[in-house]
Design an enzyme around this catalytic site. Structure first.
Site, short mmCIF file in Angstrom:
data_model
loop_
_atom_site.label_atom_id
_atom_site.label_comp_id
_atom_site.label_asym_id
_atom_site.label_seq_id
_atom_site.Cartn_x
_atom_site.Cartn_y
_atom_site.Cartn_z
N VAL A 1 12.23 -15.88 -15.39
CA VAL A 1 11.93 -14.49 -15.06
C VAL A 1 12.41 -14.13 -13.65
O VAL A 1 12.71 -12.96 -13.37
CB VAL A 1 10.41 -14.21 -15.22
CG1 VAL A 1 9.61 -14.90 -14.12
CG2 VAL A 1 10.12 -12.73 -15.25
N ASP A 2 12.53 -15.13 -12.76
CA ASP A 2 13.02 -14.82 -11.42
C ASP A 2 14.47 -14.35 -11.47
O ASP A 2 14.86 -13.43 -10.73
CB ASP A 2 12.86 -16.03 -10.50
CG ASP A 2 13.43 -17.32 -11.07
OD1 ASP A 2 13.76 -17.37 -12.28
OD2 ASP A 2 13.53 -18.30 -10.31
N SER B 1 0.86 -1.18 0.00
CA SER B 1 0.00 0.00 0.00
C SER B 1 0.90 1.22 0.00
O SER B 1 1.69 1.41 0.93
CB SER B 1 -0.91 0.02 1.23
OG SER B 1 -1.71 1.19 1.24
#
Length: 237
Positions: A93-94, A12
């Site tokens: 992709v890691d 957040s």
């Protein structure tokens, strides 16, 4: 997302609110993931899982929050980071995101070490070019190979990983695996040329490996997550 489980975190305004792990088929971990927030704006995913695992997660997210997740994919270039593969899609992709996360932290020459199911070691030049890398079986895979393919290498003791010579079968196996892991990273560093790269460690065994290697380096447990966030921002998300 790996092939069997996933780690997640809820952000957040750039701050991590909560985090957890998800195992496909495990109701408790699924409910924890889907119950982390009543609503979310976006879901970003780094996945090396099979298509079926991705489809399952996509269905869960769409049903719970009414949106489709965005999956990061390895590209030929992400900002200043340039892929060395002829076919960039062949790189997990890691690995790519770990390099991207490290690059966001430093523009020095880099060595990115991800110690998970596999041990991956990647070098990145100061101008962002991927110099190449290595994929090596991780601790559990190395140990499993010995137990599966030898009849007399068996033990019940739970011993720590260390670099001293083992004085039992359990120690010899665990210390041998540790020696192989540490030796791999040390060899890469020793053969990397005159400009020693800045070290970044991530993955479940990253801290143990960093301490056993004894050459400093920064432990960043969320390095792949950080790279995922960088790539999502580059995509305008």
């Amino acid at each position: 997302m790996g092939n069997s489980s996933a780690k997640w975190r809820l952000l957040s305004e750039g701050a991590v609110i909560t985090r957890g792990s998800y195992l496909q088929g495990d109701v408790e971990s699924r409910d924890a993931l889907l119950g982390c927030a009543e609503s979310v704006d976006q879901v970003w995913v780094s996945s090396v899982a099979a298509t079926g695992g991705e489809n399952h997660l996509t269905a869960l997210v769409e049903q719970r929050w009414g949106l489709s997740p965005w999956y990061a994919r390895t590209s030929a270039r992400s900002g200043e980071l340039v892929n060395s593969y002829t076919d960039p899609s062949r790189m997990g992709v890691d690995r790519w995101l770990a390099m991207l996360g490290a690059r966001a932290r430093s523009t020095d020459r880099l060595c990115v070490v991800d110690a998970g199911s596999a041990l991956t070691i990647d070098l990145v030049s100061p101008d962002g070019a991927h110099e190449g890398g290595y994929i090596i079986p991780g601790v559990a895979l190395m140990e499993r190979a010995l137990l599966l393919d030898t009849d007399r290498v068996r033990f019940d003791e739970d011993v720590d990983y260390a670099l001293s010579p083992g004085r039992s079968t359990a120690e010899a196996v665990r210390h041998g695996v540790a020696l192989a892991q540490v030796g791999s990273v040390a060899t890469v560093l020793d053969s990397s040329g005159t400009r020693t790269p800045q070290l970044f460690f991530t993955g479940g065994a990253g801290d143990t490996l960093r301490k056993m290697l004894g050459r400093g380096g920064e432990l960043v447990p969320d390095l792949v997550f950080e790279g995922l966030e960088v790539m999502a921002r580059q995509a305008g998300l």
